[in-house]
Each structure stands twice: as C-alpha cells, then as structure tokens.
Scaffold this active site. Sequence first.
Site, PDB file in Angstrom:
ATOM      1  N   PHE A 142      13.533   4.110  -8.312  1.00  0.00           N
ATOM      2  CA  PHE A 142      12.727   3.107  -7.620  1.00  0.00           C
ATOM      3  C   PHE A 142      13.368   2.620  -6.318  1.00  0.00           C
ATOM      4  CE2 PHE A 142      10.403   1.638 -11.711  1.00  0.00           C
ATOM      5  CZ  PHE A 142       9.410   2.572 -11.495  1.00  0.00           C
ATOM      6  N   HIS A 190       9.918  -1.723  -1.552  1.00  0.00           N
ATOM      7  CA  HIS A 190       9.892  -1.317  -2.953  1.00  0.00           C
ATOM      8  C   HIS A 190      11.219  -1.625  -3.623  1.00  0.00           C
ATOM      9  CE1 HIS A 190       9.298   1.477  -6.430  1.00  0.00           C
ATOM     10  NE2 HIS A 190       8.154   0.831  -6.388  1.00  0.00           N
ATOM     11  N   HIS A 207       1.540  -3.207  -6.221  1.00  0.00           N
ATOM     12  CA  HIS A 207       1.479  -1.967  -5.449  1.00  0.00           C
ATOM     13  C   HIS A 207       0.211  -1.897  -4.589  1.00  0.00           C
ATOM     14  CE1 HIS A 207       4.642  -1.001  -8.394  1.00  0.00           C
ATOM     15  NE2 HIS A 207       5.128  -0.217  -7.451  1.00  0.00           N
ATOM     16  N   HIS A 249       2.199   7.555 -14.248  1.00  0.00           N
ATOM     17  CA  HIS A 249       2.996   7.033 -13.135  1.00  0.00           C
ATOM     18  C   HIS A 249       4.465   7.461 -13.202  1.00  0.00           C
ATOM     19  CE1 HIS A 249       5.749   3.778 -11.685  1.00  0.00           C
ATOM     20  NE2 HIS A 249       5.170   4.147 -10.557  1.00  0.00           N
ATOM     21  N   HIS A 296       1.013   6.406  -5.165  1.00  0.00           N
ATOM     22  CA  HIS A 296       0.545   5.066  -5.529  1.00  0.00           C
ATOM     23  C   HIS A 296      -0.894   4.796  -5.109  1.00  0.00           C
ATOM     24  CE1 HIS A 296       3.282   2.895  -8.015  1.00  0.00           C
ATOM     25  NE2 HIS A 296       4.194   3.740  -7.563  1.00  0.00           N
ATOM     26  N   HIS A 338       7.684  -4.107 -12.028  1.00  0.00           N
ATOM     27  CA  HIS A 338       7.320  -3.025 -12.947  1.00  0.00           C
ATOM     28  C   HIS A 338       7.355  -3.540 -14.381  1.00  0.00           C
ATOM     29  CE1 HIS A 338       8.765  -1.020  -9.305  1.00  0.00           C
ATOM     30  NE2 HIS A 338       7.715  -0.248  -9.529  1.00  0.00           N
ATOM     31  N   HIS A 347       6.783  10.339 -10.719  1.00  0.00           N
ATOM     32  CA  HIS A 347       8.000  10.000  -9.979  1.00  0.00           C
ATOM     33  C   HIS A 347       9.117  10.995 -10.301  1.00  0.00           C
ATOM     34  CE1 HIS A 347       7.719   6.186  -7.776  1.00  0.00           C
ATOM     35  NE2 HIS A 347       6.806   5.817  -8.652  1.00  0.00           N
TER      36      HIS A 347
END
Length: 596
Positions: free
Chosen positions: A343, A170, A200, A322, A356, A191, A326
């Site tokens: 990230f 990632h 993903h 999303h 995810h 992203h 996070h």
Amino acid sequence: MASLSQLIARPAIFSPSSPRTSSGVRPRRATVQRVLCASSRGERPEPDHATKHDRRDVLLGLSALGASASATLIPARRAGADPVATPDISTCGPADLPPSANVLTCCPPPSNALPVAFDTPDAASSPLRTRPAAHSVTADYVAKFNAGIAAMKALPAGDPRSFAAQASVHCAYCDGSYSPDGFPGMELQVHNSWLFFPFHRCYLYFFERILGSLIGDPTFGIPFWNWDAPDGMRMPAMYTDQSSQLFDPRRDGRHAPPKLIDLDYNGRESRFTDSQQIDHNLRVMYRQMVSLSPTPSLFFGSAYRAGDDPNQGPGAVENIPHGPVHIWSGDPNQPASEDMGNFYSAGNDPLFYAHHANIDRMWSVWKGLDARRHTDITDPDWLDASFLFYDETPKLVRIRVRDVLDTDRLRYRYQDVPLPWRTARPTLTAAATQRADSLVAPAAQAAGGGATKAGRFPITLDEATSVTVRRPVGAKRSKAEKASKEEVLVIDGVEVDRDVAAKFDVFVNTEDHSAVGSGGRELAGSFVNVPHGHGHAHGNGNGKKGRGIRTTLRLALNEQLEDLKAEGDESVEVTLVPRQGKGKVKIGGVRIELMH
Ligand code: C2O
C-alpha cells in the site's frame, strides 16, 4: 467423525476479559446510545461484540430485558457523534514505511489556508466525464492520458498536484501518518472497514480533476481496468508499453499480456487454461459481488468510528478481488513487492488508479444489482466521515462520505459494459463434498485434501484446519426469513503482521478442499492482507505498539448453504486453508451469526 461437542468452535473471543478489550485506551464513548439508535433506525448493531466489551455487556443486559423494553429505556444516540475525520494536515506524522522505501514521508505539502468544505459541482456547468474501460480506448485517448500523467510527473513533489504527491496520498492514509481527529496516538486507516469505498472514490475524484485540468480538458475521465470481464482480464496494453508514462518497471514481469489475471491470486500461478481462468474469475466475481455482498455492511465493510481500533473488518470486494489484483501486479522481486503489492508504494504505479476505478465502479454496479437491499449505509458515522484532499486549484478540501454517494453528482459515469459474471453462480464439485461416511473420503485423505481438526482457538494457521461450527438455526428457513437475516460465518481475531502478504481460503462442508474445482461453491470466501507499513509508527491502535493488524472476516452463507443443501443441518464443517503467509496468520475463533 469425532464427536460434535469436541469440535464445536470454542468462542474464546467472546470472553470479556480478552486482552484486546481490556487495554483501557479506547476513549470513552456513548456506546450504549449508539447501539440503540442503530436499532431504532432499523439497523443492527455491528456483530463485533468481541471487540466491544462495553457494547456486548449492553447487549447481554438488553436480552434480559427483552428488545421492546430496551428501546424505550435508553435514549437514542447522538447522530453522527463518532465519524472518523482526517485532522489538520499539519498533524501528519512519519509514515510506517518498509526499509526499502525511497521516501521519508508521505505527508502532503503544507497548506497556508484552512480547508474548505467540498462543493458539489454544478450540474449545469460541469460536463459529465465518462470513465472508459482501459482495454477499449482509442490512440487519441491514450495520448491524452499520457500527456496528463506526464504533466503530473513534471510538477515538483512539493506541488500537491504532482504525481509524487498524489501517490503519497495513499501512503499517508494507509501507513499510519494520520490519527483520527480527536484521537492522537491511534491510527487512521482507510482499509479493512466501511471507509474503503468512499475514501478511494474521493481520491480518484481529485486525481481525475487534477489530471484533466493539467491537460485543459474538464471532460477527461480516467480509465478503469475492466478485470471483471474477459476482454479486460489482462493488464491493459497502454500500461505495458515501455515507452509510455503509464509503464512502471516495478511489476511482476510474468504477468504482462497475454497472461490472464487470476482474481483469486495467492502468490502462485494457477494451472488453469485460459478458458478455465476466465470461468473461475467470473465465478469469483459472482461470489464476491452477489453471494457475499447481500447487505450494505457485508459489501462495504464493518463500521469504523472515531476511537475504534482500525481494521474492524473488510467488505467482500475489498478482500477479493481488490487484494489479489494488487498482489498479482506488484513485483515479487522487489523487497516489499513494490509498487502495487504494497500500500505504501501502490500509488506510484499508474495502474493503481485504473484498478481502483474498477473497484469504484463495483460500488455503482452493486447498487444496481438489487435496488431494495443494495443501498448505501445510512449511519451518520459513515456519512459524516471526512477526508482532506487537494483539488486542482490546488486548495485543501474537506470531503465527506455523504458528498460522494452519487457519481452523477460528482459528474462522472462509467462506460456501460456487460457484466458477464452476473449469472456465474459457483457450482459444486461433487468429489469435494462427500461426507465423511461416504466411500470417497479415504481416497480424498490420501490425496492430501484432509485437514487437521482444530483444538481450542486461537490457532496459528500453518496447515489446513477444520472445525465444526454450530449454526444459530437448525432448520431450513423460509425465503422471507433468509431475505431479512443473513447467516454469516464470522472468523474473528484474525491477526497478521501488516507487512506480510497473506491469504487464506475458507471452505464449507468439504471433505477434500484440494479437489474443489475452479470457482467451486464449496469455497465460502477468502481473507487477503495486502502488505503495508512496517508496524512501528502508531502501534495497532489499542495502546500496544505492534506490527500486526487484528481484524474480522465475515462471509455471507445463505446462498452457499442453499447450494450445498446444508440448510437443514445443525452445524457445518469449516476448513481454513492457508495459501500465502502460511503460519503467519492467527485465528481467534469461528462462529456463525444471523445478521440483518
Ligand atoms: Cu488503498 Cu487498493 O488500496
């Protein structure tokens, strides 16, 4: 109200002399061909004229010619000429890490063989895995999953199947370790564009196969965090058991069960009761999955091709929920909100893969909501974009977006669970929608809900700011017109440092945004930046070494304008409200476009 002409959004970002478009770094491509081919396939060119002066010039030229003439004058573009591809992993460079990072590189272990093309699993011999809702699994399942994560953690970091190497995947794809093949010096970013969902999906696919092979169970499906339904709106218990392999101490301690998640989280705890929070979350889900996702481009995100600057624009679900999930999960007391809140570190938390998996499930769910309009993107530059991953053997595999459109072909499915948000269409808050000439307005202003009027763009968003934006249609459109063209609010030139957690909300026709109730219809949508990187490795892709990203927020308006009864109005009042990272976000301009 102040006079209209004074308030109309200034389309400064249209200027062909905008600094971003004049860098000259962007490699030459057949942009003319691209636009035309897109039209010939019944697709529209991406509405990102501001970033493509070449294409915009073309469009201006075309409008002078008339659309039908133009189609015959310019040849169709070469199909699939510009898909983003991960280059040879030996080109992987230093990641763009915050000072608190405890790793030096995010690059995968080297491979002594060239990558092989992905082979779709054979349906007859490959069992179908079912990915279960994390809150609904048995103790046996939890024990198995723990054994799998433990086995991954037991492998040395130099083994691509190890948990550490998987977590780094990632980081490498989000923090500037790669450049798109053929474009050294530019950043490959998965992203804030149409690569978000497929990248993903691939990532989880290999993660799941590696885990299953380490426990000798090819039927094992990883769990999904079912945050879109009331029973799943807490951090799933198996992840919060401190003796478990699934536990990660670097989470927000306030958010352990029984705390309900806030899918619209902005760094501050909501004051909702549990039932209000659930209702709010369901309306947020409806807004993102239905109202804001009527077309493939709005759902998946904007086109991002080789040679483009990264961050062309996230799809609705990538922004919300999303991003907030996070940030809600990461530990605000860590220097960079590790693990989930950044990230570079998110993959270190086993919860990341459950989050995810549910995002990935939303792709399948979305396609099932409207068989006619909710389709995968057909542009070859999306279909042929490709990434490199190690599989369970472990060998290096090149997998394309077109390989992963159908989860059945990948031999997995999601447990079928209800979609309680399916009918949770947001509702109006009467007090918030009074017009300026009504009696309610002065009270609303006194309550602090008023917003400053924007002068000229660009602006720094340090306080609630309103602007009147003219609509491209002045009259109510028919159902058919609305189905064929979505009216889209485009907030362009959104700039933020990549290591800043930022969120701003966008309201339409609201006199008092602070009065808008939970899940209120007046909220058009939000922009969210999950921090990543530090901003020094590759620059921002347009030749300038910079700490920032520059992107575009696109919000579908059709449903909202219906509910606001604003479909006949000449203009709408747009209010931008900073929530997180106040004063750290710049806005280039606001306009409304019609999009297919
Ligand atoms: Cu690659 Cu949830 O981010």
